[in-house]
Design an enzyme around this catalytic site. Structure first.
Site, short mmCIF file in Angstrom:
data_model
loop_
_atom_site.label_atom_id
_atom_site.label_comp_id
_atom_site.label_asym_id
_atom_site.label_seq_id
_atom_site.Cartn_x
_atom_site.Cartn_y
_atom_site.Cartn_z
N ASP A 321 0.86 -1.18 0.00
CA ASP A 321 0.00 0.00 0.00
C ASP A 321 0.90 1.24 0.00
O ASP A 321 1.85 1.33 0.79
CB ASP A 321 -0.90 0.01 1.23
N GLU A 364 -4.66 2.43 -4.18
CA GLU A 364 -3.19 2.46 -4.14
C GLU A 364 -2.61 1.16 -3.61
O GLU A 364 -1.44 1.11 -3.22
CB GLU A 364 -2.71 3.64 -3.29
#
Length: 460
Positions: A321, A364
């Site tokens: 992430d 993301e």
């Protein structure tokens, strides 16, 4: 009338009986008697009808050899062989021959019967009309046979073409199924013709052969005709079908028309496969980064986990992430944020091996599947990836962007009884722990099953 003495009467009676017997045995037909010798035969008796049929009315044939009257050696040899055949079987034999003395083409039917030791009676019959009729009939029968063969060949070609179309319709790609379809049908449709099918993966690469048949093993055949048909897909060449004659005339007009039809079908099939592949890629690819998407990941995780459980090999899962990605979007804009995600995706692709799978999990988040990788090795590789992303020199529109970092959660399927979903949830839990500990770090899940239980307990 004077009285004939007994001796003279007896001689006269024998002469008359002999004359009458000759008249009875030699009718008005074209007949005669021959005596077979070793390399020739002698004419012992020839009727006037036979002389007229042979065109030898002005010649006395009595006692002459066949070679003396001008019969060709081939004709003499044939008569002798038929005489021997008649002797062996003890019955008449019949054969046809060209008239030996006629200027135009005339045919005679000869019948030979054995009548004694080395003696034979022959019968001649004009058979030109019958021979011509038989030749015409044979020609018509041969033409009919050729037409039947051509119809059978057309039927076989159409059947193979239909099978090719059906097999091409169910092909999902240009791989083994496509090769099996063309291998099973093209050699049947183009029997007696040397052919090769070449395909290219892209317009810039040279076409490579995927199928060849009917090649000349000895390498001595000189082809008299060759045709090459391009396979055009949306105006771009995707390959070619090349055919060459093995024998003169084997690549006739109908066969060339069939080749054009086959080339069109192959080009259409390749276009459909190309479109199908494009649609498939759209369904499993993330349009922003070009990586595999969540749908592809779910399918790959299930299949790889099943293989790992059967083989006993480990399977590692990494979830990454991007840290503070919202801050990047707020500072540089969403377009710059998209550029950051694309550059991170390219970095992940460079850092993985052949066989590893990189996916954009959503937003993301990225996820990696590493087959054959145990937990310690996966942690080491995850930290290398984290370090590489941290060192990326990011930019957008020619302007630099502040470096980004990633947090990574790692888990591994190392026990056959562990569920694939357990490993994924364990990696996600480890990612949460990495975020909690300050980001820009790698955290490994020690026991996927325990992590799953803890997650469920906390959810309750």
């Amino acid at each position: 009338m004077g009285v004939m003495r007994p001796e003279k009467f007896e001689r006269t009676l024998v002469r008359l009986l002999s004359k009458n017997r000759s008249a009875l045995t030699e009718p008005a037909a074209a007949t005669g008697v021959i005596e077979r010798l070793d390399q020739n035969f002698r004419l012992r008796r020839t009727s006037s009808a036979a002389l007229r049929l042979l065109g030898l009315t002005e010649i006395n044939l009595q006692g002459q050899l066949a070679s003396d009257i001008g019969l060709p050696r081939a004709v003499i040899s044939r008569w002798l062989s038929q005489c021997r055949r008649s002797e062996v079987h003890g019955c008449p034999v019949r054969f046809e021959m060209l008239h030996p003395f006629a200027q135009e083409e005339r045919w005679l039917t000869v019948t030979i019967c054995p009548i004694g030791a080395r003696r034979f009676r022959y019968y001649l019959e004009e058979s030109t009309a019958r021979h011509c009729a038989e030749m015409k009939l044979r020609s018509e029968v041969e033409q009919l046979r050729l037409q039947v063969n051509q119809l059978s060949e057309r039927a076989r070609e159409l059947t193979a073409l239909s099978e090719l179309c059906q097999m091409l319709q169910v092909c999902s790609n240009g791989g083994s199924a496509f090769r099996a379809a063309v291998s099973a049908t093209l050699p049947v449709m183009f029997e007696g013709v040397t052919g090769v099918l070449l395909l290219s993966g892209d317009p810039h690469s040279a076409p490579e052969p995927v199928l060849s048949w009917g090649g000349d093993e000895g390498g001595t055949t000189r082809y008299t005709k060759r045709i090459t048909l391009p396979l055009l897909v949306l105006g771009e060449p995707k390959g070619m079908l090349s055919l060459q004659e093995q024998q003169p005339g084997s690549l006739y007009a109908a066969k060339q028309r069939l080749a054009a039809i086959v080339a069109d079908h192959l080009a259409l099939a390749l276009a459909n496969l190309q479109l199908r592949e494009a649609l498939r890629l759209q369904s499993v690819r993330d349009p922003l980064t070009g990586l595999h998407n969540r749908r592809y990941f779910d399918e790959a995780l299930g299949s790889l986990a099943e293989c790992a459980q059967k083989s006993g090999e480990p399977l590692a899962v990494l979830i990454l992430d991007v840290d503070h990605f919202k801050r990047c979007n707020d500072t540089y804009g969403h377009d710059a944020g998209d550029a950051v995600l694309r550059q991170v995706g390219r970095c992940l692709q460079r850092a993985t091996r052949s066989g590893d799978i990189v996916c954009r999990f959503g937003g993301e988040e990225f996820v990696l599947l590493l087959p054959g990788t145990d937990l310690p090795t996966a942690v080491q590789r995850a930290d290398q990836i984290r370090s590489q992303i941290e060192r990326l020199e990011l930019e957008y529109g020619g302007w630099p962007i502040a470096p980004v970092t990633v947090s990574v959660g790692v888990a591994a399927l190392e026990q056959p009884q562990t569920l694939a979903q357990s490993v994924l949830l364990a990696a996600d839990r480890a990612l949460y722990e990495a975020k909690h500990q300050g980001r820009n770090r790698v955290i490994a899940a020690i026991n996927p099953a325990t992590t799953l239980s803890a997650t469920r307990d906390s959810a309750v």
